[in-house]
Write an enzyme that holds these catalytic residues in place. Sequence first.
Site, PDB file in Angstrom:
ATOM      1  N   GLU A  48       0.872  -1.171   0.000  1.00 32.05           N
ATOM      2  CA  GLU A  48       0.000   0.000   0.000  1.00 32.05           C
ATOM      3  C   GLU A  48       0.912   1.226   0.000  1.00 32.05           C
ATOM      4  O   GLU A  48       1.812   1.319   0.850  1.00 32.05           O
ATOM      5  CB  GLU A  48      -0.886   0.006   1.260  1.00 32.05           C
ATOM      6  N   ARG A 282       5.234 -13.234   9.720  1.00 32.52           N
ATOM      7  CA  ARG A 282       5.702 -11.880   9.549  1.00 32.52           C
ATOM      8  C   ARG A 282       7.105 -11.791  10.128  1.00 32.52           C
ATOM      9  O   ARG A 282       7.416 -12.464  11.106  1.00 32.52           O
ATOM     10  CB  ARG A 282       4.761 -11.019  10.398  1.00 32.52           C
ATOM     11  N   LYS A 292       4.460   0.284   9.203  1.00 34.23           N
ATOM     12  CA  LYS A 292       4.529   1.608   8.593  1.00 34.23           C
ATOM     13  C   LYS A 292       3.881   2.676   9.458  1.00 34.23           C
ATOM     14  O   LYS A 292       4.313   3.818   9.466  1.00 34.23           O
ATOM     15  CB  LYS A 292       3.865   1.567   7.214  1.00 34.23           C
TER      16      LYS A 292
HETATM   17  P1  ATP Z   1       2.636  -2.438   7.858  1.00 32.54           P
HETATM   18  O1  ATP Z   1       2.061  -3.168   9.030  1.00 32.54           O
HETATM   19  O2  ATP Z   1       4.088  -2.193   7.946  1.00 32.54           O
HETATM   20  O3  ATP Z   1       1.861  -1.232   7.460  1.00 32.54           O
HETATM   21  P2  ATP Z   1       1.317  -3.769   5.801  1.00 32.54           P
HETATM   22  O4  ATP Z   1       1.029  -5.217   5.805  1.00 32.54           O
HETATM   23  O5  ATP Z   1       0.156  -2.877   6.062  1.00 32.54           O
HETATM   24  O6  ATP Z   1       2.527  -3.500   6.727  1.00 32.54           O
HETATM   25  P3  ATP Z   1       1.526  -3.539   3.019  1.00 32.54           P
HETATM   26  O7  ATP Z   1       2.105  -2.456   2.206  1.00 32.54           O
HETATM   27  O8  ATP Z   1       0.069  -3.756   2.963  1.00 32.54           O
HETATM   28  O9  ATP Z   1       1.990  -3.289   4.486  1.00 32.54           O
HETATM   29  O10 ATP Z   1       2.287  -4.909   2.787  1.00 32.54           O
HETATM   30  C1  ATP Z   1       2.632  -5.443   1.534  1.00 32.54           C
HETATM   31  C2  ATP Z   1       2.928  -6.907   1.707  1.00 32.54           C
HETATM   32  O11 ATP Z   1       4.025  -7.085   2.607  1.00 32.54           O
HETATM   33  C3  ATP Z   1       1.767  -7.678   2.295  1.00 32.54           C
HETATM   34  O12 ATP Z   1       1.606  -8.861   1.549  1.00 32.54           O
HETATM   35  C4  ATP Z   1       2.191  -7.991   3.699  1.00 32.54           C
HETATM   36  O13 ATP Z   1       1.698  -9.242   4.082  1.00 32.54           O
HETATM   37  C5  ATP Z   1       3.706  -8.018   3.597  1.00 32.54           C
HETATM   38  N1  ATP Z   1       4.374  -7.622   4.851  1.00 32.54           N
HETATM   39  C6  ATP Z   1       4.251  -6.466   5.521  1.00 32.54           C
HETATM   40  N2  ATP Z   1       4.992  -6.457   6.643  1.00 32.54           N
HETATM   41  C7  ATP Z   1       5.629  -7.656   6.690  1.00 32.54           C
HETATM   42  C8  ATP Z   1       6.554  -8.268   7.607  1.00 32.54           C
HETATM   43  N3  ATP Z   1       6.976  -7.640   8.699  1.00 32.54           N
HETATM   44  N4  ATP Z   1       6.991  -9.511   7.328  1.00 32.54           N
HETATM   45  C9  ATP Z   1       6.588 -10.142   6.216  1.00 32.54           C
HETATM   46  N5  ATP Z   1       5.731  -9.634   5.316  1.00 32.54           N
HETATM   47  C10 ATP Z   1       5.247  -8.405   5.531  1.00 32.54           C
HETATM   48 MG    MG Z   2      -1.608  -3.168   4.741  1.00 31.43          MG
END
Ligand code: ATP
Ligand code: MG
Length: 584
Positions: A48, A282, A292
Site C-alpha cells: 500500500e 511476519r 509503517k
Molecule cells: P505495515 O504493518 O508495515 O503497514 P502492511 O502489511 O500494512 O505492513 P503492506 O504495504 O500492505 O503493508 O504490505 C505489503 C505486503 O508485505 C503484504 O503482503 C504484507 O503481508 C507483507 N508484509 C508487511 N509487513 C511484513 C513483515 N513484517 N513480514 C513479512 N511480510 C510483511
Molecule cells: Mg496493509
Amino acid sequence: MNETNDVSGRAVPETENGGESSDFISEFIKEDLAAGRFNYVHTRFPPEPNGWLHIGHCKAMMVDFSMAEKFGGKCNLRFDDTNPEKEDISYVEAIKRDVKWLGFDWEDREYYASDYYEYLYDLAVKIIKKGKAYVDDLSEDKISEYRGTAVPDKNNITQTPPGRDSPWRDRGVEENLDLFARMRAGEFADGEKTLRAKINMADPNLLMRDPVMYRIRRDIHYRTGNAWCIYPMYDFQHPLSDAKEGITHSLCSLEYEIHRPLYDWFIREAEVFPSRQIEFSRLNLTHTVLSKRYLLRLVQEKYVAGWDDPRMPTLAGLRRRGYTPLALRNFISQIGIAKTDSTVDIAFLEYCLREDLNKTSPRVMAVLKPLKLIIENWDGGSDEELEAVNNPEDENAGTRKIRFTKELWIEKDDFEETPPPKYFRLFPGNSVRLRYGYIVTCTGCDKDASGNVTAVRCTYDPATRGGNAPDNRKVKGTIHWLSVLDAVPIEVRIYDYLFNVEKPMAPKPDGTPGNFLDNLNPASLETITDARGEPCLASTRGGDRFQFERLGYFVRDPDSVNGKPVFNKTVGLRDTWAKIVKKG
Ligand code: ATP
Ligand code: MG
C-alpha cells in the site's frame, strides 16, 4: 533460534520456528498444480503506498518473487491503493526504487488497485443482485457495536456472542441497487451509508459478520482525484484484484489468516478466478518496529531525519546505512519462511551483513578522534611510502601506497598515560606496531596548561618496516594511523539501535500496552565532525563502502559535500552473533 550446520559446516540458524519446513508454500503450490487447480503460478507483491518499504517487505518480496521464479511463473507489482486518506505518489516512487534496488523485477506488470474501481463496482452490483449485499444506514460506530466483541468467559476462554442484525439488513435488491448507485453519485454524506456483505451476524469470526464492502469518503485520491466518493474496503478489494490479475497464489503475512474465509467468500460470490491466499510468518526484528504506522510517526514527529534515516529499518534507511541487497536477501533466506511468528535477533542481520562486507569492502585507515603522534628519531623526510593491502579477502584487490611521516594522527583512545590492566596500546615505555609500518615505542606525551594530552611522543625502529621483526620481537598491539601531511577531513556518523530495548512494543511491567516512543534510545546517533581519513576518501562517491581498519564498515552518505565527505558507520567488526551462538 536453533542452530544447524550448512553445507560448508558453518552454523546457520534454522527456520524461525525451529525446524518446520521453510518450504511449505512450495508444497501447497505443488499440490495445487498436481491437482489441476492451476496450471501456472502467478504471484503479486501488493504494497500500500502509505509509507516506505521496510525489511519485513523484503521478506514478502523474497516469498512473492522467488516462488514465482521457482515455478517458472510471474510476479506482479500491485499498489494496493484504495484508501485515499494516507496514500501518495511519493510513496509509489520510493517503493519502486526500493524493489528495484533489492533486485526484483516486475517487468511491465505494474498495476494499481485504483485502476480496478469500475470492475470492483460491477462486482459489488453483482453481489447485491444475488441478495448477498445490502446498503446499511447504521453509522460505522453502530456497525461495530452491533457486530459485538470477543469476551473471555468464566474459564477465560474467548467467546464471541452473536451480533445483532442491522434494521436495514433485509432491504430488497432493487432498493439496494438504487441506494448503492446513489452512494456512488454522491447523494449521501460521508459515513451516512455503507455497503455490507450479507454473511452471518453470528459467525464466531467477527470479520464474517457482514463486513463493510464500500464506504463513502470525499477525499482526493492521489490517482483518481475526485472521480469517486465511495471506496472499496481491503477485504472486498484484495481478493477481487488478485482474481482480476489471475493471481494463483496470494501470499501474505500471518495477520491475514483470519481474513481468509472472507477472501474465499468474495471470490465465490463474485464468481471470479479462484485465487488462493496462503499466509506466512511476519518478520519481526529485535530493537526495532516494523509497521509503517509506527515508522510514519517516527518520521512525522521528527524522532528521525526521514524515511531514509540510517537508523530506520526501511529499505532506504538500510541502504543509506550501508546494507547491501545481497546481505538482506541472504538474511531472509537463512531465517526461512515459517508458519508461526517469531522475532529474529538483529545481531543475526548484522552477521549476514558483515559476511558480505568482509568480502567486498576495501580496507582503509581513518581516525575518528585524532591525536598527534610525533616520531622523535624520524629523519626519513616526507616521501616514505609503505605498502598496504586493499582487501585480504580478495586477491584481486591489490595494494596501495600510504605515506609515512614524522607526524601522524592516531586514535585518542590508543594512548593512555596510565594504562588500565590489559591495555596493549600506547603508554609510556610500551611498544606497538603501526599498521603496515614500524614498531614504535612511546617516550611520553605533551600536555597543555590544563593537563590535556596534546601529542604523544615515540621513537621508531627502522628495522621493523612493513611487518618485519628481525629480532623476533613481538608486540601485543597494532594501531591504525594517518600521516598528518595528507589525511583528509571527514565527518563520521555513528549509529546505535533506535530503541534501547529488544521489544519496543512489549507490554509494560504493569501489563498496560507498551509505547515504542518510551523506548527510544537517546544516544542512537553520534556525529563526529573532525575525523580524518586516507586521502583516497576525498574522491569517493555516495554509496562507496569501506572497512575502516579496526573500526568497522562505513559507507559514504549522500549528505557529503565537496571537501567534506560524510561516512555512516554501517556495522562494527565485532561479531555479536557469534557470541550469542557460543553462549547457546
Ligand atoms: P505495515 O504493518 O508495515 O503497514 P502492511 O502489511 O500494512 O505492513 P503492506 O504495504 O500492505 O503493508 O504490505 C505489503 C505486503 O508485505 C503484504 O503482503 C504484507 O503481508 C507483507 N508484509 C508487511 N509487513 C511484513 C513483515 N513484517 N513480514 C513479512 N511480510 C510483511
Ligand atoms: Mg496493509
